[in-house]
Design a protein around this motif. Structure first.
Motif, mmCIF file in Angstrom:
data_model
loop_
_atom_site.group_PDB
_atom_site.id
_atom_site.type_symbol
_atom_site.label_atom_id
_atom_site.label_comp_id
_atom_site.label_asym_id
_atom_site.label_seq_id
_atom_site.Cartn_x
_atom_site.Cartn_y
_atom_site.Cartn_z
ATOM 1 N N MET A 107 0.908 -1.187 -0.037
ATOM 2 C CA MET A 107 0.223 -0.049 -0.027
ATOM 3 C C MET A 107 0.750 1.507 -0.053
ATOM 4 N N VAL A 108 1.893 0.987 0.836
ATOM 5 C CA VAL A 108 2.908 2.296 0.641
ATOM 6 C C VAL A 108 3.624 2.597 -0.672
ATOM 7 N N LEU A 109 4.000 1.412 -1.142
ATOM 8 C CA LEU A 109 4.616 1.653 -2.652
ATOM 9 C C LEU A 109 3.720 1.993 -3.772
ATOM 10 N N MET A 110 2.357 1.536 -3.223
ATOM 11 C CA MET A 110 1.479 1.723 -4.611
ATOM 12 C C MET A 110 1.559 3.283 -4.852
ATOM 13 N N ALA A 111 1.236 4.187 -3.971
ATOM 14 C CA ALA A 111 1.331 5.712 -4.104
ATOM 15 C C ALA A 111 2.859 6.100 -4.590
ATOM 16 N N THR A 112 3.819 5.547 -4.132
ATOM 17 C CA THR A 112 5.401 5.834 -4.672
ATOM 18 C C THR A 112 5.219 5.439 -6.182
ATOM 19 N N ALA A 113 4.893 4.372 -6.544
ATOM 20 C CA ALA A 113 4.962 3.776 -7.761
ATOM 21 C C ALA A 113 4.209 4.737 -8.861
ATOM 22 N N ILE A 114 3.066 5.106 -8.145
ATOM 23 C CA ILE A 114 2.048 5.726 -9.383
ATOM 24 C C ILE A 114 2.728 7.289 -9.368
ATOM 25 N N THR A 115 2.993 8.056 -8.483
ATOM 26 C CA THR A 115 3.678 9.382 -8.628
ATOM 27 C C THR A 115 4.950 9.301 -9.283
ATOM 28 N N ALA A 116 5.727 8.209 -9.122
ATOM 29 C CA ALA A 116 6.953 7.872 -9.762
ATOM 30 C C ALA A 116 6.787 7.928 -11.316
ATOM 31 N N GLN A 117 5.509 7.261 -11.785
ATOM 32 C CA GLN A 117 5.248 7.161 -13.110
ATOM 33 C C GLN A 117 4.686 8.481 -13.559
ATOM 34 N N VAL A 118 3.825 9.164 -12.654
ATOM 35 C CA VAL A 118 3.363 10.470 -13.243
ATOM 36 C C VAL A 118 4.494 11.423 -13.593
ATOM 37 N N GLY A 149 13.481 9.395 12.389
ATOM 38 C CA GLY A 149 12.476 8.153 12.303
ATOM 39 C C GLY A 149 11.809 8.107 10.705
ATOM 40 N N ARG A 150 11.435 6.939 10.564
ATOM 41 C CA ARG A 150 11.002 6.692 9.194
ATOM 42 C C ARG A 150 9.636 7.237 8.891
ATOM 43 N N LYS A 151 8.744 7.128 9.891
ATOM 44 C CA LYS A 151 7.238 7.289 9.381
ATOM 45 C C LYS A 151 7.001 8.670 9.081
ATOM 46 N N SER A 152 7.578 9.634 9.822
ATOM 47 C CA SER A 152 7.282 10.964 9.714
ATOM 48 C C SER A 152 7.822 11.361 8.344
ATOM 49 N N ILE A 153 8.741 11.070 7.891
ATOM 50 C CA ILE A 153 9.261 11.246 6.518
ATOM 51 C C ILE A 153 8.741 10.615 5.539
ATOM 52 N N MET A 154 8.362 9.438 5.711
ATOM 53 C CA MET A 154 7.041 9.018 4.606
ATOM 54 C C MET A 154 5.880 9.589 4.455
ATOM 55 N N LEU A 155 5.476 10.515 5.523
ATOM 56 C CA LEU A 155 3.715 10.711 5.709
ATOM 57 C C LEU A 155 3.832 12.038 5.279
ATOM 58 N N TRP A 156 4.711 13.000 5.766
ATOM 59 C CA TRP A 156 4.524 14.494 5.457
ATOM 60 C C TRP A 156 4.397 14.828 3.972
ATOM 61 N N PRO A 157 5.647 14.416 3.307
ATOM 62 C CA PRO A 157 5.797 14.589 1.858
ATOM 63 C C PRO A 157 4.332 13.983 1.099
ATOM 64 N N ARG A 158 3.972 12.733 1.272
ATOM 65 C CA ARG A 158 2.870 12.243 0.745
ATOM 66 C C ARG A 158 1.568 13.189 0.883
ATOM 67 N N GLY A 209 -6.419 9.870 -4.677
ATOM 68 C CA GLY A 209 -7.127 8.571 -4.396
ATOM 69 C C GLY A 209 -6.166 7.637 -3.703
ATOM 70 N N THR A 210 -5.106 7.318 -4.424
ATOM 71 C CA THR A 210 -4.201 6.414 -4.033
ATOM 72 C C THR A 210 -3.248 6.862 -2.829
ATOM 73 N N SER A 211 -3.018 8.038 -2.791
ATOM 74 C CA SER A 211 -2.380 8.725 -1.793
ATOM 75 C C SER A 211 -3.127 8.409 -0.332
ATOM 76 N N ILE A 212 -4.433 8.646 -0.465
ATOM 77 C CA ILE A 212 -5.235 8.703 0.801
ATOM 78 C C ILE A 212 -4.828 7.041 1.414
ATOM 79 N N LEU A 213 -4.984 6.019 0.572
ATOM 80 C CA LEU A 213 -4.664 4.457 0.897
ATOM 81 C C LEU A 213 -3.141 4.321 1.648
ATOM 82 N N SER A 214 -2.356 5.195 0.928
ATOM 83 C CA SER A 214 -1.171 4.964 1.351
ATOM 84 C C SER A 214 -0.675 5.521 2.596
ATOM 85 N N ILE A 215 -1.469 6.901 2.870
ATOM 86 C CA ILE A 215 -1.226 7.383 4.090
ATOM 87 C C ILE A 215 -1.938 6.591 5.191
#
Length: 426
Positions: free
Chosen positions: A244-255, A300-309, A404-410
Motif C-alpha cells: 500500500m505504501v509503495l502503491m502511491a510511490t509507484a504511481i507518482t513516480a510514473q506521473v 524516524g522513518r514514518k514522519s518522513i514517509m508521511l508528510w511529503p505524501r 485517491g491512491t495517496s489516501i490509501l498509502s497514508i
C-alpha cells in the motif's frame, strides 16, 4: 564466515556498496524509464495503428508489460539473494537488463519485419521487468546491512537517489538527441541512441558489483516456495502495508516520468522542453531522496514517509489545473519538480522502513515481492491509465488518481511500526 562473506566494518563506510547499488540500479532504471521518455517515438516504430492516442496506448501498454514480470523476478532473484548472497543476485540482474536493452535497441521497426517487431519488444520488456523485480530487494538489503546503525536510512536512500540519477542521465541524453536530430529522425532511429549508450556503460556496473563484499553472513536453506509460504503466513501484515505504501510511490513516480509524454502529446510542447523537465525532475529526486535519508535517520522513518505524501496529495490537483490552464513552461517545470521531490522523499524513507520490517534470512525475497507487487499492480498500469484518463476525462484527471491512491498509502503509513532502532542483523 568465508572470505567472500566478510562483514563490512562499520568504521569504514562501505563506499563500494553504495557505488555498486548506484551503478547497477541507475543503469537498470535508466534502461527501464528511457522507454517511457521515448514512448511517442517507439509507438511510431512498433505500433503504427489507428490514431496517435491508440498507437500511444499500445506503446505504454507494452511499457506496462515489463512490470508484470517483476513479481517473478522478485520471487526468483530475491530467493536467490537470500540463498546465494546479495552480490551474486546483483550481478545477475545487470546481466538480464543487458539482454533486455539489447533486444529493444536492435529490433527493426514494424515496417521492416512486421508483427515480429512488437513481439520482440514485448519479450525484451519482460526481461527488463524480471531484472528490476529482482534488483530492489538484494540492493536494499545489502545497503542497510552494510550501513552503520545510525546511517541506515541515508545508505538505503541511495536506492531512490539512483533512480533520480537515471532520470537525469536519461533526460540529458534525450535532450542532446532531441537537439541534434529532427522529429523525423527521432521517430525513425534516433530514439535507439539512449539504449546504445547504456549498453556501453554496463561493463562498468558488472565490474563494480563483482568486487562487492558479501553482507549475508548466514544464507537461508529454505527453498523459494518455503520462503514465500513463511513470508505470507508470518509477515502478511508487513506485506500488505508495504504494498500500500509503495502503491502511491509507484504511481507518482510514473506521473513524474510521464510528464515528458504529457508535455509532448497533450500540451504540444517542443521535445527539447520536455527533456529539460525530465532533467529537473531527476535532479530533485536525487537531492531530496538523500535529504530524506538523513532526516529519517534523525527523526524516524514514518514522519518522513508521511508528510511529503500528504503535501503531494493536497497540491497535485491545483498544480495540474494551473498547468493545463496556463500551458507555460515555468508551470510544467514547477509541477514536475514538486512531484519528483516529494515522491523522492517519501519513497526513499519507505525503501528503508520496508526492509527493516523483514528478518535478514527473508529480507531480499520479502522486499522484492513487496516492491514488485506494488509496482506491478499500480506503477505498471499507471501510464496506460493516465493516457486513458486524459483521453476520456481531460488533462487534469491523472491528479485525482494520485489523490485517491495517496489516501490509501497514508493509511498504511500510519499503521506501520517505527523501525529506526531495529536490529537488521536478526
Amino acid at each position: 564466515m568465508s572470505t567472500g562473506q566478510v562483514a563490512v566494518e562499520h568504521n569504514k563506510p562501505p563506499a563500494k556498496a553504495i557505488a555498486a547499488a548506484v551503478a547497477g540500479n541507475a543503469l537498470e532504471f535508466y534502461d527501464f524509464i528511457i522507454y517511457s521518455f521515448f514512448a511517442v517515438y517507439i509507438a511510431q516504430s512498433f505500433f503504427p495503428i489507428g490514431d496517435r492516442y491508440t498507437s500511444l496506448l499500445a506503446s505504454v501498454a507494452v511499457f506496462g508489460v515489463g512490470f508484470f514480470t517483476r513479481p517473478l523476478g522478485g520471487l526468483l532473484i530475491g530467493a536467490y539473494a537470500d540463498r546465494k548472497g546479495r552480490r551474486a543476485a546483483m550481478v545477475l540482474t545487470v546481466t538480464l537488463i543487458t539482454l533486455g536493452t539489447l533486444g529493444l535497441a536492435a529490433t527493426p521497426s514494424y515496417e521492416k519485419i512486421g508483427i515480429a517487431a512488437p513481439i520482440i519488444v514485448v519479450i525484451a520488456r519482460m526481461i527488463q521487468g524480471l531484472a528490476l523485480g529482482g534488483e530492489v530487494g538484494p540492493a536494499s538489503a545489502m545497503l542497510i546491512e552494510s550501513a552503520p546503525p545510525n546511517k541506515r536510512a541515508f545508505y538505503a536512500s541511495w536506492q531512490m537517489a539512483s533512480q533520480g540519477i537515471a532520470v537525469v542521465v536519461g533526460g540529458l541524453v534525450g535532450y542532446v538527441v532531441s537537439s541534434i536530430l529532427t522529429p523525423e529522425q527521432l521517430g525513425a532511429w534516433g530514439w535507439r541512441i539512449p539504449f546504445l549508450v547504456s549498453l556501453a556503460l554496463i561493463p562498468i556496473a558488472l565490474y563494480i558489483r563483482r568486487a562487492l563484499p558479501e553482507t549475508l553472513e548466514e544464507p537461508t536453506h529454505h527453498s523459494g516456495s518455503q520462503m514465500i509460504e513463511i513470508i505470507f503466513s508470518r509477515y502478511y501484515k508487513e506485506v500488505v502495508l508495504g504494498v500500500m505504501v509503495l502503491m502511491a510511490t509507484a504511481i507518482t513516480a510514473q506521473v513524474g516520468n510521464y510528464m515528458t509524454t504529457f508535455a509532448i502529446n497533450t500540451l504540444n510542447f517542443d521535445p527539447k522542453i520536455a527533456q529539460i523537465c525530465t532533467i529537473l525532475g531527476g535532479l530533485m529526486m536525487f537531492l531530496f531522496s538523500l535529504l530524506a535519508g538523513c532526516l529519517a535517520d534523525k527523526y524516524g522513518r514514518k514522519s518522513i514517509m508521511l508528510w511529503p505524501r500528504v503535501a503531494l496529495m493536497l497540491l497535485i490537483v491545483p498544480m495540474f489545473y494551473l498547468l493545463v490552464k496556463t500551458e507555460s513552461v515555468a508551470m510544467l517545470l514547477l509541477v514536475t519538480m514538486m512531484i519528483t521531490l516529494l515522491t523522492g522523499m517519501s519513497g526513499a524513507s519507505s525503501l528503508v522502513a520496508i526492509p527493516e520490517m523483514m528478518p535478514i534470512a527473508l529480507r531480499a525475497t520479502g522486499v522484492s515481492l513487496i516492491y514488485a507487487i506494488g509496482v506491478t499492480l499500480f506503477g505498471g498500469t499507471a501510464q496506460f491509465v493516465m493516457t486513458w484518463l486524459i483521453k476520456h476525462f481531460g488533462a487534469v484527471s491523472p491528479a485525482y488518481y494520485v489523490v485517491g491512491t495517496s489516501i490509501l498509502s497514508i493509511m498504511a503509513i500510519l499503521m506501520m511500526p517505527e523501525t529506526r532502532h531495529v536490529n537488521v542483523k536478526d
